[in-house]
Design an enzyme around this catalytic site. Structure first.
Site: not given
Length: 228
Positions: A123, A191
């Site tokens: 993440h 991301c």
């Protein structure tokens, strides 16, 4: 006057929400760090190897594939600070969101030290945010991967920004899916930009050597972590 008040309240609310998310990431990241340190001790000696120990460049050991969601390695990235995270098998949320892991191995990619591309996801923000500062990696930065068999050392070479559909980054030779594996690579994905799943930030590294797990932590890493 009312408009200014509402604007101020909105800014404060957003700031508080952001602070909560940052605090949650810091707390969860700390838990993942502690879990990684505990797992690292299970994998083998974590004391520093002898200073004269040199990285080997011969054929590394053959790693055994892990079961889905099983922990099998610990990754250290000194550029990102006190960074130790456990790598689990498979990219399910159970691994990515875990307090025990946080980094997820693309099951179709190579294992650590294996010919091909060892690809790992994490993440950017939330759930511990292990890769929040992945964009700060610099050429030559080292990434260390510890397994029960060996310590593998990779050197960062470059970033790339791709669409979420850019699956070529985890090919055996990154972005060259038709080319047979001709080297040992590490690809980290997260991301981009922060707080958005609009795109992906990719960090590429190549393996520069390895040493047996029994030798202990590579001296250069131990020095960086203050564990000599």
């Amino acid at each position: 006057m009312l408009g200014e008040l509402l604007l101020t309240v909105g800014v404060l609310a957003l700031g508080y929400a952001g602070w909560q998310v940052w605090l949650a990431d810091a707390v969860m990241g700390g838990q993942q760090q502690q879990a990684a340190q505990a797992f690292a001790s299970e994998l083998g000696p974590t004391a520093a190897a002898a200073p004269e120990a040199q990285l080997r460049t011969d054929e590394p050991p053959v790693e055994t594939s892990a079961a889905d969601r099983e922990s099998f390695a610990v990754m250290y990235i000194p550029r990102l600070g006190e960074f130790e995270r456990t790598v689990g098998e498979g990219t399910s949320r159970a691994v990515l969101d875990s307090l025990e892991q946080g980094l997820a191995h693309y099951s179709e990619s190579a294992l650590p030290g294996e010919l091909g591309n060892f690809a790992v996801a994490g993440h950017r923000n939330g759930q511990g945010g292990p890769f929040t500062h992945l964009d700060e990696m610099r050429i030559g930065d080292r990434v260390y991967v510890q397994t029960s068999e060996a310590w593998y050392v990779y050197e960062f070479r470059n970033h790339e920004y791709v669409a979420p559909t850019g699956v070529g980054v985890v090919a055996a030779v990154p972005q060259q899916p038709q080319t047979p594996a001709d080297g040992r690579y590490l690809t980290l994905t997260t991301c981009n930009p922060e707080w958005s799943a609009e795109g992906r930030l990719i960090a590429y590294a190549t393996m520069v050597g390895w040493q047996p797990a029994a030798d202990g932590m590579p001296a250069a890493l131990a020095e960086t972590l203050g564990r000599l």
